[in-house]
Design a protein around this motif. Structure first.
Motif, PDB file in Angstrom:
ATOM      1  N   GLU A  81       0.840  -1.205   0.000  1.00  0.00           N
ATOM      2  CA  GLU A  81       0.000   0.000   0.000  1.00  0.00           C
ATOM      3  C   GLU A  81       0.869   1.247   0.000  1.00  0.00           C
ATOM      4  OE1 GLU A  81      -3.307   2.062   2.908  1.00  0.00           O
ATOM      5  OE2 GLU A  81      -3.400  -0.115   2.597  1.00  0.00           O
ATOM      6  N   VAL A  82       0.574   2.180  -0.910  1.00  0.00           N
ATOM      7  CA  VAL A  82       1.292   3.449  -0.998  1.00  0.00           C
ATOM      8  C   VAL A  82       0.266   4.574  -1.061  1.00  0.00           C
ATOM      9  CG1 VAL A  82       2.912   4.852  -2.327  1.00  0.00           C
ATOM     10  CG2 VAL A  82       3.221   2.366  -2.221  1.00  0.00           C
ATOM     11  N   ASN A  83       0.327   5.478  -0.089  1.00  0.00           N
ATOM     12  CA  ASN A  83      -0.582   6.636  -0.038  1.00  0.00           C
ATOM     13  C   ASN A  83      -2.053   6.231  -0.115  1.00  0.00           C
ATOM     14  OD1 ASN A  83       1.627   8.391   0.080  1.00  0.00           O
ATOM     15  ND2 ASN A  83       1.755   8.549  -2.152  1.00  0.00           N
ATOM     16  N   GLY A  84      -2.399   5.139   0.547  1.00  0.00           N
ATOM     17  CA  GLY A  84      -3.788   4.725   0.602  1.00  0.00           C
ATOM     18  C   GLY A  84      -4.229   3.806  -0.523  1.00  0.00           C
ATOM     19  N   ASN A  85      -3.387   3.635  -1.561  1.00  0.00           N
ATOM     20  CA  ASN A  85      -3.715   2.753  -2.689  1.00  0.00           C
ATOM     21  C   ASN A  85      -2.894   1.476  -2.593  1.00  0.00           C
ATOM     22  OD1 ASN A  85      -5.396   4.704  -3.665  1.00  0.00           O
ATOM     23  ND2 ASN A  85      -3.974   5.463  -5.214  1.00  0.00           N
ATOM     24  N   LYS A  86      -3.576   0.324  -2.607  1.00  0.00           N
ATOM     25  CA  LYS A  86      -2.861  -0.953  -2.574  1.00  0.00           C
ATOM     26  C   LYS A  86      -2.758  -1.479  -3.996  1.00  0.00           C
ATOM     27  CE  LYS A  86      -2.488  -5.194   0.127  1.00  0.00           C
ATOM     28  NZ  LYS A  86      -3.104  -6.090   1.123  1.00  0.00           N
ATOM     29  N   GLY A  87      -1.881  -0.848  -4.777  1.00  0.00           N
ATOM     30  CA  GLY A  87      -1.756  -1.200  -6.182  1.00  0.00           C
ATOM     31  C   GLY A  87      -0.367  -1.652  -6.575  1.00  0.00           C
ATOM     32  N   TRP A  88       0.448  -2.027  -5.601  1.00  0.00           N
ATOM     33  CA  TRP A  88       1.818  -2.445  -5.876  1.00  0.00           C
ATOM     34  C   TRP A  88       2.059  -3.849  -5.314  1.00  0.00           C
ATOM     35  CZ3 TRP A  88       0.290   2.438  -5.239  1.00  0.00           C
ATOM     36  CH2 TRP A  88       0.832   3.433  -6.062  1.00  0.00           C
ATOM     37  N   ILE A  89       3.040  -4.537  -5.869  1.00  0.00           N
ATOM     38  CA  ILE A  89       3.491  -5.808  -5.310  1.00  0.00           C
ATOM     39  C   ILE A  89       4.997  -5.721  -5.113  1.00  0.00           C
ATOM     40  CG2 ILE A  89       1.657  -7.270  -6.221  1.00  0.00           C
ATOM     41  CD1 ILE A  89       3.449  -8.009  -8.549  1.00  0.00           C
ATOM     42  N   GLY A  90       5.500  -6.425  -4.101  1.00  0.00           N
ATOM     43  CA  GLY A  90       6.936  -6.407  -3.832  1.00  0.00           C
ATOM     44  C   GLY A  90       7.207  -6.153  -2.364  1.00  0.00           C
ATOM     45  N   ILE A  91       8.327  -5.506  -2.092  1.00  0.00           N
ATOM     46  CA  ILE A  91       8.743  -5.161  -0.732  1.00  0.00           C
ATOM     47  C   ILE A  91       8.869  -3.648  -0.655  1.00  0.00           C
ATOM     48  CG2 ILE A  91      10.486  -5.480   1.064  1.00  0.00           C
ATOM     49  CD1 ILE A  91      11.315  -8.065  -0.369  1.00  0.00           C
ATOM     50  N   LYS A  92       8.068  -3.023   0.192  1.00  0.00           N
ATOM     51  CA  LYS A  92       8.047  -1.568   0.282  1.00  0.00           C
ATOM     52  C   LYS A  92       9.431  -1.007   0.603  1.00  0.00           C
ATOM     53  CE  LYS A  92       5.155   2.164   2.037  1.00  0.00           C
ATOM     54  NZ  LYS A  92       4.005   2.522   2.910  1.00  0.00           N
ATOM     55  N   ASN A  93       9.774   0.094  -0.096  1.00  0.00           N
ATOM     56  CA  ASN A  93      11.066   0.793   0.046  1.00  0.00           C
ATOM     57  C   ASN A  93      12.254  -0.035  -0.433  1.00  0.00           C
ATOM     58  OD1 ASN A  93       9.776   3.035   1.245  1.00  0.00           O
ATOM     59  ND2 ASN A  93       9.905   2.085   3.264  1.00  0.00           N
ATOM     60  N   VAL A  94      11.994  -1.203  -1.028  1.00  0.00           N
ATOM     61  CA  VAL A  94      13.079  -2.027  -1.572  1.00  0.00           C
ATOM     62  C   VAL A  94      12.858  -2.262  -3.059  1.00  0.00           C
ATOM     63  CG1 VAL A  94      14.290  -4.240  -1.454  1.00  0.00           C
ATOM     64  CG2 VAL A  94      13.455  -3.159   0.656  1.00  0.00           C
ATOM     65  N   PHE A  95      11.757  -2.934  -3.393  1.00  0.00           N
ATOM     66  CA  PHE A  95      11.462  -3.230  -4.796  1.00  0.00           C
ATOM     67  C   PHE A  95       9.958  -3.405  -4.955  1.00  0.00           C
ATOM     68  CE2 PHE A  95      12.195  -4.661  -9.008  1.00  0.00           C
ATOM     69  CZ  PHE A  95      11.281  -5.672  -9.255  1.00  0.00           C
ATOM     70  N   THR A  96       9.336  -2.579  -5.762  1.00  0.00           N
ATOM     71  CA  THR A  96       7.892  -2.689  -5.987  1.00  0.00           C
ATOM     72  C   THR A  96       7.573  -2.556  -7.476  1.00  0.00           C
ATOM     73  OG1 THR A  96       7.596  -0.303  -5.599  1.00  0.00           O
ATOM     74  CG2 THR A  96       7.239  -1.776  -3.725  1.00  0.00           C
ATOM     75  N   ILE A  97       6.470  -3.180  -7.880  1.00  0.00           N
ATOM     76  CA  ILE A  97       5.965  -3.101  -9.253  1.00  0.00           C
ATOM     77  C   ILE A  97       4.504  -2.687  -9.198  1.00  0.00           C
ATOM     78  CG2 ILE A  97       5.477  -4.389 -11.376  1.00  0.00           C
ATOM     79  CD1 ILE A  97       7.690  -6.326 -10.611  1.00  0.00           C
ATOM     80  N   GLN A  98       4.096  -1.804 -10.095  1.00  0.00           N
ATOM     81  CA  GLN A  98       2.697  -1.404 -10.186  1.00  0.00           C
ATOM     82  C   GLN A  98       2.068  -2.106 -11.395  1.00  0.00           C
ATOM     83  OE1 GLN A  98       1.980   2.804 -10.570  1.00  0.00           O
ATOM     84  NE2 GLN A  98      -0.138   2.627  -9.887  1.00  0.00           N
ATOM     85  N   PRO A  99       1.386  -3.231 -11.178  1.00  0.00           N
ATOM     86  CA  PRO A  99       0.851  -4.008 -12.302  1.00  0.00           C
ATOM     87  C   PRO A  99      -0.172  -3.261 -13.152  1.00  0.00           C
ATOM     88  CG  PRO A  99       0.851  -5.305 -10.275  1.00  0.00           C
ATOM     89  CD  PRO A  99       1.136  -3.895  -9.894  1.00  0.00           C
ATOM     90  N   ALA A 100      -0.817  -2.236 -12.595  1.00  0.00           N
ATOM     91  CA  ALA A 100      -1.822  -1.499 -13.360  1.00  0.00           C
ATOM     92  C   ALA A 100      -1.226  -0.885 -14.624  1.00  0.00           C
ATOM     93  CB  ALA A 100      -2.444  -0.404 -12.492  1.00  0.00           C
ATOM     94  N   GLU A 101       0.062  -0.544 -14.586  1.00  0.00           N
ATOM     95  CA  GLU A 101       0.721  -0.004 -15.774  1.00  0.00           C
ATOM     96  C   GLU A 101       0.820  -1.067 -16.867  1.00  0.00           C
ATOM     97  OE1 GLU A 101       1.540   3.149 -16.186  1.00  0.00           O
ATOM     98  OE2 GLU A 101       0.866   3.655 -14.169  1.00  0.00           O
ATOM     99  N   ILE A 102       1.016  -2.313 -16.455  1.00  0.00           N
ATOM    100  CA  ILE A 102       1.058  -3.417 -17.416  1.00  0.00           C
ATOM    101  C   ILE A 102      -0.342  -3.675 -17.973  1.00  0.00           C
ATOM    102  CG2 ILE A 102       1.747  -5.825 -17.762  1.00  0.00           C
ATOM    103  CD1 ILE A 102       3.561  -5.543 -15.306  1.00  0.00           C
ATOM    104  N   VAL A 103      -1.358  -3.526 -17.112  1.00  0.00           N
ATOM    105  CA  VAL A 103      -2.745  -3.693 -17.553  1.00  0.00           C
ATOM    106  C   VAL A 103      -3.093  -2.683 -18.642  1.00  0.00           C
ATOM    107  CG1 VAL A 103      -5.174  -3.574 -16.850  1.00  0.00           C
ATOM    108  CG2 VAL A 103      -3.506  -4.693 -15.362  1.00  0.00           C
ATOM    109  N   LYS A 104      -2.642  -1.440 -18.487  1.00  0.00           N
ATOM    110  CA  LYS A 104      -2.895  -0.408 -19.497  1.00  0.00           C
ATOM    111  C   LYS A 104      -2.366  -0.847 -20.860  1.00  0.00           C
ATOM    112  CE  LYS A 104      -2.388   3.503 -16.291  1.00  0.00           C
ATOM    113  NZ  LYS A 104      -1.504   4.633 -15.922  1.00  0.00           N
ATOM    114  N   LEU A 105      -1.110  -1.292 -20.880  1.00  0.00           N
ATOM    115  CA  LEU A 105      -0.490  -1.711 -22.130  1.00  0.00           C
ATOM    116  C   LEU A 105      -1.199  -2.926 -22.714  1.00  0.00           C
ATOM    117  CD1 LEU A 105       1.751  -1.425 -24.214  1.00  0.00           C
ATOM    118  CD2 LEU A 105       3.259  -2.740 -22.719  1.00  0.00           C
TER     119      LEU A 105
END
Length: 363
Positions: A81-105
């Protein structure tokens, strides 16, 4: 694309350096990270531009399924969760991916293909059978993204879907029904969230003294930054708002720092670059004889240029704060890499235009 991306690295460094030092890091930390994303993104762009348009048409559904699976992981313990949105996967402050960007493509590549197929099957199979797969895939994508409370990204997905449906000769009465449903859905999501309502009221009503330290804070300081820039700006690196006053200065509000440091001239050039980018893709889309190519280019244009317009509109106060990054420019690996990947796919599609195809063959 290259100019925007490289300029973005410079502005990410300028807007994040103070914050990095305050956190005990090197002032170059965020810029070096963004530079690494650039290298990966350009490699992805080179790869995607070499893949023929016909291949994308064949693997589009696989791309969508993969994107939705990654988005579904945000609902598991892997979700961040970042700024109230749980749209990332990974380890916070280490490595995260926002899959919604892949969904757009994935939607930009899959929806045109599925619409063409559905149109051919419409007379034989009827509306529900012909468009059932399309509706299920699109609604599931929207639902997964919205489950993370990311309305800004959902709005971009709605825009991509609207353009694809219009260009795909989707039946008019059903298109009107879907459009009305989309408006009701967005309205319901806004009314049900005090935070979203507060952002809208902060944009279109005068902020009270208490609001200036609350819901209006980010929007007001974004305007302060733009206003401080004047015609030529205060100079790269000389922003005052980046000294802890403007939240997300290197990300969603980077255009405010661009306006402050490079002034009206610099901000106008950035806008002009997006206009040129969109114009070029639309001109080729209109000239292409392949319907699939036309629709994919239009969808990518709406995504990239539309998202840039929304980002700029938020900063200058035309739209409420949505948390949508500026393509190619804002800090963030998922957005940058997927935007560069989309640019590579756009080049691949452009190669199908007769004149470009002939010139490429000569070369």
């Amino acid at each position: 694309m290259i100019i925007l991306t490289l300029f973005g690295v410079i502005m990410v460094f300028s807007s994040s350096s103070v914050n990095m030092i305050a956190n005990g890091l090197s002032p170059w930390a965020q810029a070096l990270k963004q530079g690494g994303f650039c290298v990966v993104g350009f490699a992805v762009a080179l790869l995607t531009m070499m893949v023929p348009a016909s291949v994308y048409r064949k693997i589009s559904f696989i791309m969508l399924c993969g994107a939705m699976m990654l988005q579904a992981l945000t609902l598991t313990p892997l979700g961040v969760e970042v700024n109230g949105n749980k749209g990332w996967i990974g380890i916070k402050n280490v490595f995260t991916i926002q899959p919604a960007e892949i969904v757009k493509l994935a939607l930009c590549v899959w929806m045109p293909c599925e619409l063409i197929r559905a149109r051919k099957r419409l007379r034989k199979e009827g509306f529900l059978k012909a468009y059932g797969k399309l509706g299920l895939g699109y609604l599931l994508s929207l639902g997964l993204v919205m489950s993370g409370k990311d309305l800004g990204t959902c709005m971009i997905l709605l825009a991509i879907g609207a353009v694809a449906l219009i260009l795909g000769d989707f039946p008019g009465k059903w298109l009107a029904l879907i459009g009305a449903s989309g408006v009701l859905l967005v309205g319901g999501l806004v009314l049900s969230s005090p935070n979203r309502m507060g952002r809208i009221l902060a944009t279109y009503q005068t902020c009270s003294a208490s609001d200036l330290q609350g819901v209006c804070y980010q929007a007001v300081h974004g305007k302060y930054a733009i206003a401080s820039g004047g015609l030529l700006g205060v100079g790269i690196g000389n922003s005052g708002e980046k000294w802890g006053y403007l939240p997300e200065a290197h990300n969603d509000f980077i255009f405010a720092i661009i306006g402050e440091e490079t002034g009206f001239i610099g901000a106008s050039i950035v806008i002009l670059l997006f206009v040129v980018l969109g114009w070029c893709m639309l001109v080729v889309a209109l000239q292409a004889r392949n319907r699939y190519v036309t629709m994919v280019l239009a969808c990518i244009t709406v995504w990239i240029v539309g998202q840039a317009i929304v980002n700029i509109g938020v900063v200058i106060g035309l739209f409420p704060v949505m948390g949508v990054p500026m393509p190619f420019v804002s800090a963030g690996g998922s957005s940058l890499i997927m935007c560069l990947g989309a640019a590579g796919i756009a080049v691949s599609m452009m190669k199908e235009q007769p004149q470009i195809k002939a010139e490429t063959a000569k070369a």
